[in-house]
Design an enzyme around this catalytic site. Sequence first.
Site, PDB file in Angstrom:
ATOM      1  N   HIS A  47      32.346  40.754   0.436  1.00 47.51           N
ATOM      2  CA  HIS A  47      31.332  40.202   1.345  1.00 47.51           C
ATOM      3  C   HIS A  47      30.615  41.330   2.076  1.00 47.51           C
ATOM      4  O   HIS A  47      31.253  42.275   2.544  1.00 47.51           O
ATOM      5  CB  HIS A  47      31.967  39.286   2.398  1.00 47.51           C
ATOM      6  CG  HIS A  47      32.736  38.148   1.829  1.00 47.51           C
ATOM      7  ND1 HIS A  47      32.153  37.174   1.046  1.00 47.51           N
ATOM      8  CD2 HIS A  47      34.051  37.817   1.932  1.00 47.51           C
ATOM      9  CE1 HIS A  47      33.065  36.297   0.702  1.00 47.51           C
ATOM     10  NE2 HIS A  47      34.231  36.659   1.217  1.00 47.51           N
TER      11      HIS A  47
ATOM     12  N   GLY B 198      29.065  43.132   5.167  1.00 49.52           N
ATOM     13  CA  GLY B 198      29.579  43.152   6.528  1.00 49.52           C
ATOM     14  C   GLY B 198      30.963  43.752   6.611  1.00 49.52           C
ATOM     15  O   GLY B 198      31.423  44.138   7.681  1.00 49.52           O
TER      16      GLY B 198
ATOM     17  N   LYS C  48      36.545  38.571  18.131  1.00 46.62           N
ATOM     18  CA  LYS C  48      35.908  38.377  19.438  1.00 46.62           C
ATOM     19  C   LYS C  48      35.581  36.901  19.669  1.00 46.62           C
ATOM     20  O   LYS C  48      35.608  36.413  20.804  1.00 46.62           O
ATOM     21  CB  LYS C  48      34.628  39.219  19.552  1.00 46.62           C
ATOM     22  CG  LYS C  48      34.828  40.697  19.323  1.00 46.62           C
ATOM     23  CD  LYS C  48      36.044  41.254  20.050  1.00 46.62           C
ATOM     24  CE  LYS C  48      36.498  42.574  19.508  1.00 46.62           C
ATOM     25  NZ  LYS C  48      37.290  42.511  18.280  1.00 46.62           N
TER      26      LYS C  48
ATOM     27  N   GLY D 171      53.046  47.073  17.063  1.00 50.80           N
ATOM     28  CA  GLY D 171      51.905  47.965  17.235  1.00 50.80           C
ATOM     29  C   GLY D 171      51.053  47.558  18.420  1.00 50.80           C
ATOM     30  O   GLY D 171      50.763  46.371  18.584  1.00 50.80           O
TER      31      GLY D 171
ATOM     32  N   ILE E 137      44.017  46.374  17.811  1.00 47.89           N
ATOM     33  CA  ILE E 137      44.227  45.161  17.022  1.00 47.89           C
ATOM     34  C   ILE E 137      45.438  44.391  17.522  1.00 47.89           C
ATOM     35  O   ILE E 137      45.382  43.178  17.771  1.00 47.89           O
ATOM     36  CB  ILE E 137      44.377  45.508  15.525  1.00 47.89           C
ATOM     37  CG1 ILE E 137      43.058  46.066  14.976  1.00 47.89           C
ATOM     38  CG2 ILE E 137      44.798  44.271  14.723  1.00 47.89           C
ATOM     39  CD1 ILE E 137      43.156  46.596  13.563  1.00 47.89           C
TER      40      ILE E 137
ATOM     41  N   GLU F 256      56.297  48.660  20.369  1.00 51.14           N
ATOM     42  CA  GLU F 256      55.496  49.865  20.151  1.00 51.14           C
ATOM     43  C   GLU F 256      56.435  51.067  19.973  1.00 51.14           C
ATOM     44  O   GLU F 256      57.305  51.306  20.809  1.00 51.14           O
ATOM     45  CB  GLU F 256      54.554  50.093  21.326  1.00 51.14           C
ATOM     46  CG  GLU F 256      53.856  51.440  21.357  1.00 51.14           C
ATOM     47  CD  GLU F 256      53.079  51.738  20.087  1.00 51.14           C
ATOM     48  OE1 GLU F 256      53.322  52.807  19.487  1.00 51.14           O
ATOM     49  OE2 GLU F 256      52.230  50.910  19.686  1.00 51.14           O
TER      50      GLU F 256
ATOM     51  N   ALA G   2      50.569  45.411  13.022  1.00 53.26           N
ATOM     52  CA  ALA G   2      49.301  46.100  13.290  1.00 53.26           C
ATOM     53  C   ALA G   2      49.600  47.565  13.586  1.00 53.26           C
ATOM     54  O   ALA G   2      49.554  48.019  14.728  1.00 53.26           O
ATOM     55  CB  ALA G   2      48.578  45.440  14.467  1.00 53.26           C
TER      56      ALA G   2
ATOM     57  N   ASP H  63      35.524  54.288   7.925  1.00 53.77           N
ATOM     58  CA  ASP H  63      36.983  54.343   7.956  1.00 53.77           C
ATOM     59  C   ASP H  63      37.570  55.200   6.848  1.00 53.77           C
ATOM     60  O   ASP H  63      38.598  55.854   7.049  1.00 53.77           O
ATOM     61  CB  ASP H  63      37.562  52.926   7.849  1.00 53.77           C
ATOM     62  CG  ASP H  63      37.380  52.120   9.119  1.00 53.77           C
ATOM     63  OD1 ASP H  63      36.862  52.678  10.112  1.00 53.77           O
ATOM     64  OD2 ASP H  63      37.757  50.934   9.128  1.00 53.77           O
TER      65      ASP H  63
ATOM     66  N   HIS I  57      23.163  45.714  42.848  1.00 53.05           N
ATOM     67  CA  HIS I  57      24.194  45.018  43.623  1.00 53.05           C
ATOM     68  C   HIS I  57      23.875  43.523  43.665  1.00 53.05           C
ATOM     69  O   HIS I  57      22.724  43.149  43.842  1.00 53.05           O
ATOM     70  CB  HIS I  57      24.214  45.566  45.058  1.00 53.05           C
ATOM     71  CG  HIS I  57      25.136  44.814  45.965  1.00 53.05           C
ATOM     72  ND1 HIS I  57      26.495  45.020  45.971  1.00 53.05           N
ATOM     73  CD2 HIS I  57      24.886  43.851  46.888  1.00 53.05           C
ATOM     74  CE1 HIS I  57      27.047  44.220  46.871  1.00 53.05           C
ATOM     75  NE2 HIS I  57      26.083  43.495  47.442  1.00 53.05           N
TER      76      HIS I  57
END
Length: 468
Positions: free
Chosen positions: A37, A39, A51, A184, A188, A207, A272, A314, A447
Amino acid sequence: MSDLFDLIVIGGGPGGYVAALRASQLGLNVAIVESTHFGGVCLNWGCIPTKTLLRSAEIFHNLQNLKEFGLAADNPTFDLEKIVARSRGVADRMRKGVAHLLKKAKVTTFDGRAKLAGRSGEAHKVEVTKEGQVVATIRAPHVILATGARARQLPGLETDGKLVWSAKEAMVPDSFPKKLLVIGSGAIGIEFASFYRDLGSEVTIAEVADRILIAEDPEISAQAQKAFEKRGIKILTSAKVGALKKDSNSVSTTIETPKGKTALTVDRIICAVGIVGNVEDLGLESTKVKIDRTHIVTDEFCRTDEPGLYAIGDVAGAPWLAHKASHEAVICVEKILGRTPEPLHALSIPGCTYSRPQIASVGMSEEKAKAAGKTVKVGRFPFLANGKAVAMGEPDGMTKVVFDATTGELLGAHMIGAEVTEMIQGYVIARAGELTEAELMETVFPHPTISETMHESVLAAFEGALHI
């Protein structure tokens, strides 16, 4: 149709499709090859759909806390199937938008997998295959590799699509996990922990490092951990996850930390723990391209050691961010055309985590600035002292800035709290424009806005904040 192009782009993610669009915009005859795909992972299985999920979770959280705003809604509930459907719908809409942009730009698109197949004179040959059959052989003097990356698999913790999820399965759950282990704590892992916790999951984060969000300033990391624990998320650091014991619809493990062992049984695990570059089956063996820990080695203009061959995004290494890939795309294409783009510096790339609270940063942490031998001035300003944050019911957060005490250079900026991912660009612009504390102190911030914390933190580093 001729098989000869000025540029071939392999991969249609945020690096690849931007490279194709920019090259076409500058007059090149461009082909792009994408196997799934347009994207890429970002638009289809990463940035955008996550998101969308997080937005649903945020609204659900707000519905449960209406009383403090003088509002009421009886027994708010959520429909996981519809939340997921909306997320997929948004991704589909954006994907179609990318396809439309490529068509509008007259970029020739090929559906299939691409592989380098030697040279024909000065041009690289690229074979496009579909279901094992070669459907096209195309040529170009310049080829950009934008093949992205995939989730790293750890021995014994491999994702299976049912009990142990990758990010992809976590975005389209078949059922809601009442108990969840996230292995992780990068962006992510933290985002999924935040999403599922807001919907009611009992979440544990494991972690291996001694703190979560290891890429962030330690002070921000500590404040994030405090905020997550306040929400009921259990966090285990310096953690080693033991062997998994799988039942039909649950999985058990033992997590070892310096404080002892924790036995845990959960419905699902999200793994992750980083990514590996997609460098296989590209035909790189017959080129001079160098691979370092699954990533293609490039120079500051995205060039590999093979003439006419480039890599972006990446697959070309950290930081693994969509906006980094897109910016590299523009740099790479403009360099091909003989222009003089500025190289991309890692410390100028903002990082964002869209959890609740949000985290955003750019540049050096205080710790790294000192380790680099810098004499620093540090300013902090809490959201608790900001009128807009308090009015929004979001008083937990902080803006922190790190300056070179000698030159006034903004070395780094680190933020945690509501909407900080929308504000970090102000500091990114300041770094790009080589602004010092003088210009930032003289800037008028509107402000009431949370962005005023950005101004006050600069004042705190030098002449003193006004509102604390």
